[in-house]
Scaffold this active site. Structure first.
Site, mmCIF file in Angstrom:
data_model
loop_
_atom_site.group_PDB
_atom_site.id
_atom_site.type_symbol
_atom_site.label_atom_id
_atom_site.label_comp_id
_atom_site.label_asym_id
_atom_site.label_seq_id
_atom_site.Cartn_x
_atom_site.Cartn_y
_atom_site.Cartn_z
ATOM 1 C CE1 TYR A 51 -3.268 -2.931 0.230
ATOM 2 C CE2 TYR A 51 -3.375 -2.452 2.659
ATOM 3 C CZ TYR A 51 -3.641 -3.097 1.525
ATOM 4 O OH TYR A 51 -4.591 -4.129 1.553
ATOM 5 N N GLY A 197 -14.147 -6.164 0.811
ATOM 6 C CA GLY A 197 -15.227 -5.987 -0.182
ATOM 7 C C GLY A 197 -16.688 -6.318 0.105
ATOM 8 C CB ALA A 200 -20.357 -4.949 -3.382
ATOM 9 C CE LYS A 201 -14.764 -3.313 -7.780
ATOM 10 N NZ LYS A 201 -14.550 -3.326 -8.973
ATOM 11 N N GLY A 202 -19.297 -0.173 -2.643
ATOM 12 C CA GLY A 202 -20.130 0.851 -2.310
ATOM 13 C C GLY A 202 -21.649 0.686 -2.709
ATOM 14 C CE LYS A 207 -22.140 9.256 -0.367
ATOM 15 N NZ LYS A 207 -20.850 9.871 -0.371
#
Length: 304
Positions: A51, A197, A200-202, A207
């Site tokens: 990272y 995850g 799930a990516k938002g 949103k």
């Protein structure tokens, strides 16, 4: 905050963990988020040598050096960083034993609670990799080790051959692949899961519609964009006024044995607070079962 034991280890991890990858490189802002997380009962921080090319470990190390004893610190290894900023996969014993020293220096600590292989394939020198981790345990440099993988064939090899404590894997309402063949295997062997995850990516957050529109033009795994939006609408129908979609997403994976903790990133205090609020919500077994009717079971098609 509730805590769960991680496998056969002596580590009791918070059900919500802080994924540090999204903290960014502003060390003061990152420290504020980490301090707030710890104040709210989160005791598990997850980072990796990859990272920000090691900068994330440095920022985490600086922030926690005066409270190290209160933290379960996890990092990862296996991506061999080169001076030009590129990397290649390197699960060799020599690299692991070399790189752990660099992680310790960046993290400003003399031990790592959970050291994880950051990926892996069935063609790796798995016996050699396991030997490296076992050596580090014997030397007192790491307390326990695990793998971060979604490859069933790799997971099975480590279950059979090693003393892994945990598997970090992608698992969410939209990615139910672990349920088919991995979760039962790990539970039977007293190996626990930390998830990534899970939102799930938002697309499983407040949103959701916006994220589906911007991040799922070509779908997500085997779900089409239309499938995802339809599922979010149906999942929303399950919720009471006091419940949220991200609360349901977190509750769903935590209800499945052997999941111990959900690793969720936070790039702001507001996002951290949203995750903690989501964790505090209660859902009935009937609601969680309905999720399975709304979102179909998907399966791993590779790495058999």
């Amino acid at each position: 905050m509730n805590y769960n034991k991680l496998g056969k280890s002596e580590l009791n991890v918070s059900q919500l963990s802080l994924g540090c990858m999204s903290l960014g490189t502003d060390k003061d802002k990152a420290k504020t988020i980490m301090d707030s997380a710890l104040d709210k009962g989160i005791n598990y921080l997850d980072t990796a040598d990859l990272y920000d090319h090691g900068r994330n470990e440095e920022i985490v190390g600086e922030a926690i050096k005066h409270k190290r004893q209160d933290i379960i610190l996890a990092t990862k290894v296996g991506n061999h960083l080169k001076d030009d900023g590129t990397w290649f996969w390197d699960p060799s014993k020599a690299y692991i034993k070399q790189q752990v020293k660099n992680s310790l220096r960046r993290l400003q600590t003399d031990y790592i609670d959970l050291y994880q292989l950051h990926g892996g394939t069935i063609d790796d020198p798995i016996d050699e990799t396991i030997e490296a981790f076992e050596d580090l345990v014997q030397e007192g440099i790491i307390r326990y080790y695990g793998i971060s993988s979604i490859r069933p064939n790799v997971i099975r090899e480590y279950v059979r051959k090693s003393n892994i404590t945990s598997v970090m894997m992608q698992y969410s309402i939209f990615d139910r692949r672990p349920e088919e063949e991995v979760l039962d295997l790990l539970a039977e062997n007293n190996i626990n899961v930390v998830t990534r995850g899970t939102l799930a990516k938002g697309m499983l957050s407040g949103k959701a519609s916006t994220k589906i529109a911007t991040k799922a033009e070509d779908g997500y795994l085997d779900h089409s964009k239309t499938d995802l939006q339809h599922a979010v609408n149906k999942l929303g129908d399950l919720l009471t006024e006091s419940q949220t979609l991200n609360g349901l997403a977190i509750a769903y994976v935590l209800a499945n044995n052997p999941v111990s903790s959900v690793v969720a990133g936070a790039s702001s205090i507001d996002q951290l607070n949203d995750n903690i609020h989501a964790l505090s919500q209660q859902f009935s077994s009937e609601q969680l079962e309905k999720v399975k009717e709304i979102v179909r079971q998907n399966t791993y098609t590779q790495h058999r």
